[in-house]
Scaffold this active site. Structure first.
Site, PDB file in Angstrom:
ATOM      1  N   HIS A  80       0.886  -1.172   0.000  1.00 23.97           N
ATOM      2  CA  HIS A  80       0.000   0.000   0.000  1.00 23.97           C
ATOM      3  C   HIS A  80       0.920   1.217   0.000  1.00 23.97           C
ATOM      4  O   HIS A  80       1.989   1.197   0.614  1.00 23.97           O
ATOM      5  CB  HIS A  80      -0.826   0.121   1.279  1.00 23.97           C
ATOM      6  CG  HIS A  80      -1.760  -1.004   1.578  1.00 23.97           C
ATOM      7  ND1 HIS A  80      -1.376  -2.125   2.241  1.00 23.97           N
ATOM      8  CD2 HIS A  80      -3.091  -1.132   1.356  1.00 23.97           C
ATOM      9  CE1 HIS A  80      -2.426  -2.929   2.405  1.00 23.97           C
ATOM     10  NE2 HIS A  80      -3.481  -2.344   1.874  1.00 23.97           N
TER      11      HIS A  80
ATOM     12  N   GLU B 206     -10.941  -6.864  -4.524  1.00 27.58           N
ATOM     13  CA  GLU B 206     -10.766  -7.902  -3.501  1.00 27.58           C
ATOM     14  C   GLU B 206     -12.010  -7.970  -2.615  1.00 27.58           C
ATOM     15  O   GLU B 206     -12.226  -7.106  -1.766  1.00 27.58           O
ATOM     16  CB  GLU B 206      -9.525  -7.565  -2.667  1.00 27.58           C
ATOM     17  CG  GLU B 206      -9.203  -8.615  -1.638  1.00 27.58           C
ATOM     18  CD  GLU B 206      -7.912  -8.288  -0.878  1.00 27.58           C
ATOM     19  OE1 GLU B 206      -6.971  -7.730  -1.479  1.00 27.58           O
ATOM     20  OE2 GLU B 206      -7.862  -8.588   0.321  1.00 27.58           O
TER      21      GLU B 206
ATOM     22  N   HIS C 148     -11.094 -13.927   3.712  1.00 27.26           N
ATOM     23  CA  HIS C 148     -12.315 -13.177   3.383  1.00 27.26           C
ATOM     24  C   HIS C 148     -13.404 -14.157   2.930  1.00 27.26           C
ATOM     25  O   HIS C 148     -14.582 -13.983   3.250  1.00 27.26           O
ATOM     26  CB  HIS C 148     -12.052 -12.163   2.277  1.00 27.26           C
ATOM     27  CG  HIS C 148     -11.071 -11.095   2.655  1.00 27.26           C
ATOM     28  ND1 HIS C 148     -10.663 -10.110   1.783  1.00 27.26           N
ATOM     29  CD2 HIS C 148     -10.431 -10.840   3.817  1.00 27.26           C
ATOM     30  CE1 HIS C 148      -9.810  -9.306   2.399  1.00 27.26           C
ATOM     31  NE2 HIS C 148      -9.647  -9.730   3.630  1.00 27.26           N
TER      32      HIS C 148
ATOM     33  N   ASP D 128     -10.807 -11.571  10.695  1.00 28.01           N
ATOM     34  CA  ASP D 128      -9.769 -11.748   9.693  1.00 28.01           C
ATOM     35  C   ASP D 128      -8.424 -11.964  10.386  1.00 28.01           C
ATOM     36  O   ASP D 128      -7.690 -11.007  10.627  1.00 28.01           O
ATOM     37  CB  ASP D 128      -9.752 -10.458   8.842  1.00 28.01           C
ATOM     38  CG  ASP D 128      -9.102 -10.643   7.504  1.00 28.01           C
ATOM     39  OD1 ASP D 128      -8.788 -11.783   7.142  1.00 28.01           O
ATOM     40  OD2 ASP D 128      -8.909  -9.625   6.811  1.00 28.01           O
TER      41      ASP D 128
ATOM     42  N   ASP E 260      -5.829 -13.532   9.292  1.00 29.76           N
ATOM     43  CA  ASP E 260      -4.700 -13.428   8.347  1.00 29.76           C
ATOM     44  C   ASP E 260      -3.546 -14.366   8.687  1.00 29.76           C
ATOM     45  O   ASP E 260      -2.399 -13.931   8.822  1.00 29.76           O
ATOM     46  CB  ASP E 260      -4.187 -11.979   8.286  1.00 29.76           C
ATOM     47  CG  ASP E 260      -5.060 -11.087   7.420  1.00 29.76           C
ATOM     48  OD1 ASP E 260      -5.765 -11.602   6.534  1.00 29.76           O
ATOM     49  OD2 ASP E 260      -5.027  -9.852   7.629  1.00 29.76           O
TER      50      ASP E 260
HETATM   51  C1  XUL Z   1      -7.650  -6.461   4.338  1.00 28.44           C
HETATM   52  C2  XUL Z   1      -6.866  -6.907   3.178  1.00 28.44           C
HETATM   53  C3  XUL Z   1      -5.967  -5.899   2.572  1.00 28.44           C
HETATM   54  C4  XUL Z   1      -5.928  -5.934   1.080  1.00 28.44           C
HETATM   55  C5  XUL Z   1      -5.138  -4.803   0.481  1.00 28.44           C
HETATM   56  O1  XUL Z   1      -8.448  -7.443   4.892  1.00 28.44           O
HETATM   57  O2  XUL Z   1      -6.935  -8.035   2.766  1.00 28.44           O
HETATM   58  O3  XUL Z   1      -4.711  -6.064   3.108  1.00 28.44           O
HETATM   59  O4  XUL Z   1      -5.376  -7.131   0.622  1.00 28.44           O
HETATM   60  O5  XUL Z   1      -5.615  -3.577   0.847  1.00 28.44           O
HETATM   61 CO    CO Z   2      -5.980  -9.068   1.137  1.00 23.09          CO
END
Ligand code: XUL
Ligand code: CO
Length: 478
Positions: A144, A274, A313, A349, A351
């Site tokens: 980003h 996304e 997600h 999330d 991750d």
């Molecule tokens: C947030 C997410 C972000 C996107 C990029 O859940 O996945 O990191 O991948 O903005």
């Molecule tokens: Co993402």
């Protein structure tokens, strides 16, 4: 009282001068964190000393710093493993992840960090990023705008900070490494609290456009192959204060303008959306692949965008990752995969790096059916657990993520070569491999004809779906 305070201050001052003079005489200021050169400017030597270039050693290897299943140059189903995956390091998790959570302070203070968000720090971090990428042996990274460079007091200042860091990134990339994708961070700053392109404020809409314009320019400059729109706060908390139709119209206008700008600057990368169902808003507009496909169709954007499917997600939206990937694939929209996973018992999330070999196999079956996903790839939108605080954990996490996907690919290849799963599916639909079935599929069988056949056939014997057998076949290759 006053004179005692003044005397104490004077004593402190004298002691400070003494400490600094001693440090200068000794040759190095005592305040430089380990690894920084005297004067605390440049980082000296390697960021990851003692970590070798990660090599493939095969499944019998016991080394935590070696690939057991991912062998970049090995051909599987006619393509090198590195070309099936196009693995990418997510800058934000790997280099900006702090381990902080809503209940606790950051746990990760990597040796090269000085606790600031300065330009110097951004550059040092960028050097660490490229040493990491080189040692891991991947060709891609994702970012980003605001992870890589500090924000500014004005947009101009933020842009100039970004230019400075991106110029260094370009130099460090060399000829092989490039961004899998870039994106704009349109969710952290309070100005985005009502959304970016779907904000109720025109000023925020304009600011967001300016930020995407710049992020797209730098992604193009760095040779990026895709550009991602994750709808950070594009969604709503309650319809009581929200004009959903108007917000979605605004989002569509925003994306149309991004297509026009992409063409204007000659950026040939794929634009990706996304999907995500919740978090941070209660209802994100890009809920899942099917919702997003419908949005793209409605606004005439379907030919200009593909999807970036993130596994965590997917599970948040009540689907499996392979369901989302398959939905994207059959709509011609499979563009990229954010390879991670959630926790089956935790509803947000998390991750995490994917470690589920069964899921990875299902994912790779779809990817193989799609013929790969280039110019997309697999981005590790995944982070270390809060409690994992060693520098080597960054490598171990990526290695297990890559090995899991590699096992998925190897298993998918075995299933395809074996053919019995495909045969099971083929047989299941064989009643349509008939003259009448073909006319149904061609849209030529009307209701009168079908009624005549139904009466002729009488009560039917419907065959077994053979789910357990399919599961047995899948398990036989794991
Ligand atoms: C947030 C997410 C972000 C996107 C990029 O859940 O996945 O990191 O991948 O903005
Ligand atoms: Co993402």
């Amino acid at each position: 009282m006053r004179t005692m305070k003044a005397a104490a201050k004077l004593l402190l001052f004298v002691l400070c001068i003494l400490a600094v003079s001693l440090a200068v005489i000794a040759g190095s200021p005592p305040t430089c964190p380990a690894g920084l050169s005297s004067g605390c400017g440049e980082w000296e030597g390697e960021f990851f000393p003692g970590i070798p270039k990660i090599k493939y050693e095969g499944p019998s290897s016991k080394s935590p710093l070696a690939y057991k299943w991912y062998n970049a140059e090995e051909e599987i189903l006619g393509k090198k493993m590195k070309d099936w995956f196009r693995f990418s390091v997510a800058f934000w998790h790997t280099f900006r992840g702090t381990g902080g959570d809503p209940f606790g302070a950051p746990t990760k203070m990597w040796p090269w960090e000085d606790g600031t968000n300065s330009l110097d720090m951004a550059k040092r971090r960028m050097r660490a990023n490229f040493e990491f990428i080189d040692k891991l042996g991947v060709d891609f990274w994702c970012f980003h705008d605001r992870d890589v460079a500090p924000d500014g007091k004005t947009l101009e200042e933020a842009n100039s900070n970004l230019d400075e860091v991106v110029a260094l990134a370009k130099e460090l990339q060399g000829t092989k490494i490039r961004p899998l994708w870039g994106t704009a961070q349109l969710f952290m700053h309070p100005r985005f609290m009502h959304g970016a392109a779907t904000s109720s404020e025109l000023g925020v809409y304009a600011y967001s456009a300016a930020q995407v314009k710049k992020a797209m320019e730098v992604t193009h400059y760095l040779g990026g192959e895709n550009y991602v729109f994750w709808g950070g706060r594009e969604g709503y908390q309650t319809l009581l204060n929200t004009d959903m139709e108007r917000e979605l119209n605004h989002l569509a206008r925003f994306l149309q303008a991004s297509v026009a700008y992409k063409k204007k600057i000659g950026f040939n990368g794929t634009l990706l959306i996304e999907p995500k169902p919740q978090e941070p808003t209660k209802h994100q507009y890009d809920w899942d692949a099917a919702t997003t496909a419908n949005f793209l169709r409605k606004y005439g954007l379907i030919g200009d965008f593909k999807l970036n499917i993130e596994c965590n997600h997917a599970t948040l939206s009540g689907h499996s990752c392979h369901h989302e990937i398959e939905t994207a694939r059959i709509n011609g929209l499979l563009g990229n995969i954010d390879a991670n996973s959630g926790d089956p018992q935790t509803g947000w999330d998390t991750d995490q790096f994917m470690t589920d070999i069964m899921e990875a196999t299902m994912v790779m079956l779809s990817v193989v059916k799609n013929g790969g996903i280039a110019p997309g790839g697999f981005n590790f939108d995944a982070k270390l657990r809060r409690e994992s605080t060693d520098v080597e954990d960054l490598f171990i996490a990526h290695i297990i993520g890559m090995d899991t996907m590699a096992r998925g690919l190897r298993n998918a290849a075995k299933l395809i070569e074996d053919g019995s799963l495909a045969e099971l599916v083929r047989k299941r639909y064989q009643s349509f491999d008939t003259e009448l079935g073909a006319s149904v599929e061609a849209g030529k069988a009307d209701f009168e004809l079908l009624e005549k056949k139904a009466m002729e056939w009488g009560e039917l014997k419907v065959p077994s779906g053979k789910q357990e057998l399919a599961e047995m076949i899948l398990q036989s290759v794991l």
